[in-house]
Design a protein around this motif. Structure first.
Motif, mmCIF file in Angstrom:
data_model
loop_
_atom_site.group_PDB
_atom_site.id
_atom_site.type_symbol
_atom_site.label_atom_id
_atom_site.label_comp_id
_atom_site.label_asym_id
_atom_site.label_seq_id
_atom_site.Cartn_x
_atom_site.Cartn_y
_atom_site.Cartn_z
ATOM 1 N N LEU A 19 -22.402 -2.654 6.174
ATOM 2 C CA LEU A 19 -22.828 -4.023 5.855
ATOM 3 C C LEU A 19 -24.112 -4.036 5.022
ATOM 4 O O LEU A 19 -24.261 -4.850 4.124
ATOM 5 C CB LEU A 19 -23.030 -4.816 7.139
ATOM 6 C CG LEU A 19 -21.770 -5.236 7.879
ATOM 7 C CD1 LEU A 19 -22.130 -5.898 9.197
ATOM 8 C CD2 LEU A 19 -20.922 -6.144 7.030
ATOM 9 N N THR A 20 -25.023 -3.131 5.325
ATOM 10 C CA THR A 20 -26.269 -3.052 4.565
ATOM 11 C C THR A 20 -26.000 -2.657 3.113
ATOM 12 O O THR A 20 -26.548 -3.258 2.186
ATOM 13 C CB THR A 20 -27.224 -2.037 5.222
ATOM 14 O OG1 THR A 20 -27.450 -2.420 6.567
ATOM 15 C CG2 THR A 20 -28.537 -1.968 4.488
ATOM 16 N N VAL A 21 -25.146 -1.675 2.908
ATOM 17 C CA VAL A 21 -24.830 -1.226 1.543
ATOM 18 C C VAL A 21 -24.085 -2.320 0.776
ATOM 19 O O VAL A 21 -24.408 -2.604 -0.385
ATOM 20 C CB VAL A 21 -24.020 0.081 1.587
ATOM 21 C CG1 VAL A 21 -23.458 0.437 0.230
ATOM 22 C CG2 VAL A 21 -24.885 1.213 2.106
ATOM 23 N N LEU A 61 -33.681 -9.936 3.671
ATOM 24 C CA LEU A 61 -34.232 -8.589 3.831
ATOM 25 C C LEU A 61 -35.090 -8.485 5.089
ATOM 26 O O LEU A 61 -35.024 -7.482 5.810
ATOM 27 C CB LEU A 61 -35.061 -8.216 2.602
ATOM 28 C CG LEU A 61 -34.276 -7.909 1.334
ATOM 29 C CD1 LEU A 61 -35.229 -7.702 0.162
ATOM 30 C CD2 LEU A 61 -33.389 -6.706 1.521
ATOM 31 N N ALA A 62 -35.877 -9.512 5.371
ATOM 32 C CA ALA A 62 -36.696 -9.498 6.582
ATOM 33 C C ALA A 62 -35.815 -9.509 7.835
ATOM 34 O O ALA A 62 -36.116 -8.809 8.811
ATOM 35 C CB ALA A 62 -37.645 -10.689 6.587
ATOM 36 N N THR A 66 -35.579 -6.476 10.578
ATOM 37 C CA THR A 66 -35.804 -6.729 12.001
ATOM 38 C C THR A 66 -34.644 -6.201 12.836
ATOM 39 O O THR A 66 -34.856 -5.586 13.895
ATOM 40 C CB THR A 66 -35.979 -8.239 12.252
ATOM 41 O OG1 THR A 66 -37.054 -8.715 11.440
ATOM 42 C CG2 THR A 66 -36.257 -8.529 13.699
ATOM 43 N N ILE A 67 -33.428 -6.411 12.376
ATOM 44 C CA ILE A 67 -32.254 -5.921 13.109
ATOM 45 C C ILE A 67 -32.257 -4.396 13.154
ATOM 46 O O ILE A 67 -32.053 -3.790 14.212
ATOM 47 C CB ILE A 67 -30.957 -6.450 12.464
ATOM 48 C CG1 ILE A 67 -30.828 -7.943 12.702
ATOM 49 C CG2 ILE A 67 -29.748 -5.713 13.019
ATOM 50 C CD1 ILE A 67 -29.737 -8.588 11.881
ATOM 51 N N LEU A 68 -32.508 -3.752 12.025
ATOM 52 C CA LEU A 68 -32.469 -2.293 11.988
ATOM 53 C C LEU A 68 -33.597 -1.670 12.798
ATOM 54 O O LEU A 68 -33.404 -0.673 13.485
ATOM 55 C CB LEU A 68 -32.507 -1.799 10.543
ATOM 56 C CG LEU A 68 -31.244 -2.058 9.727
ATOM 57 C CD1 LEU A 68 -31.449 -1.627 8.292
ATOM 58 C CD2 LEU A 68 -30.058 -1.348 10.324
ATOM 59 N N ASP A 73 -35.342 1.250 18.190
ATOM 60 C CA ASP A 73 -36.326 1.384 19.242
ATOM 61 C C ASP A 73 -36.146 0.263 20.266
ATOM 62 O O ASP A 73 -36.995 -0.599 20.410
ATOM 63 C CB ASP A 73 -37.740 1.360 18.651
ATOM 64 C CG ASP A 73 -38.800 1.634 19.696
ATOM 65 O OD1 ASP A 73 -38.503 2.336 20.669
ATOM 66 O OD2 ASP A 73 -39.925 1.140 19.523
ATOM 67 N N ARG A 74 -35.022 0.268 20.963
ATOM 68 C CA ARG A 74 -34.771 -0.764 21.969
ATOM 69 C C ARG A 74 -35.593 -0.483 23.209
ATOM 70 O O ARG A 74 -35.725 0.660 23.635
ATOM 71 C CB ARG A 74 -33.302 -0.801 22.335
ATOM 72 C CG ARG A 74 -32.455 -1.410 21.260
ATOM 73 C CD ARG A 74 -31.072 -1.540 21.749
ATOM 74 N NE ARG A 74 -30.499 -0.188 21.807
ATOM 75 C CZ ARG A 74 -29.221 0.059 21.883
ATOM 76 N NH1 ARG A 74 -28.385 -0.918 21.954
ATOM 77 N NH2 ARG A 74 -28.773 1.282 21.927
ATOM 78 N N ARG A 75 -36.131 -1.536 23.790
ATOM 79 C CA ARG A 75 -36.898 -1.411 25.015
ATOM 80 C C ARG A 75 -36.045 -1.920 26.176
ATOM 81 O O ARG A 75 -35.449 -2.990 26.091
ATOM 82 C CB ARG A 75 -38.189 -2.198 24.901
ATOM 83 C CG ARG A 75 -39.059 -1.644 23.822
ATOM 84 C CD ARG A 75 -40.298 -2.456 23.659
ATOM 85 N NE ARG A 75 -41.147 -1.808 22.659
ATOM 86 C CZ ARG A 75 -41.912 -2.459 21.812
ATOM 87 N NH1 ARG A 75 -41.935 -3.771 21.829
ATOM 88 N NH2 ARG A 75 -42.640 -1.814 20.944
#
Length: 82
Positions: A19-21, A61-62, A66-68, A73-75
């Protein structure tokens, strides 16, 4: 607590990378279309479209950043319990 996904060498899912590409290619093609002189037309509406689309792309892009970042680094619940 059991992790949602097993740990492996790839921090991102293949679907997220695809999806990003695809969205990057779409933004580049649309930008190429907007900046071509034969598609310009009147100056004021063109500048308004360029400004609005630039803001939209920056928001996209922001959001993607944020999603990536949050995916890598999920807490878990212990972080928020303290």
């Amino acid at each position: 607590m059991k992790p949602v996904r097993p740990r492996h060498g790839r921090p991102y899912s293949p679907l997220m990378m695809l999806l990003t590409v695809l969205s990057t290619l779409g933004v580049l093609y649309y930008g190429w279309f907007l900046w071509r002189p034969e598609n310009r037309g009147d100056m004021l509406p063109w500048l308004l479209v360029i400004t609005a689309e630039s803001i939209l792309v920056l928001h996209g892009l922001a959001a993607m950043w944020t999603i990536l970042v949050g995916y890598r680094d999920r807490r878990d619940w212990t972080y928020y319990a303290t």
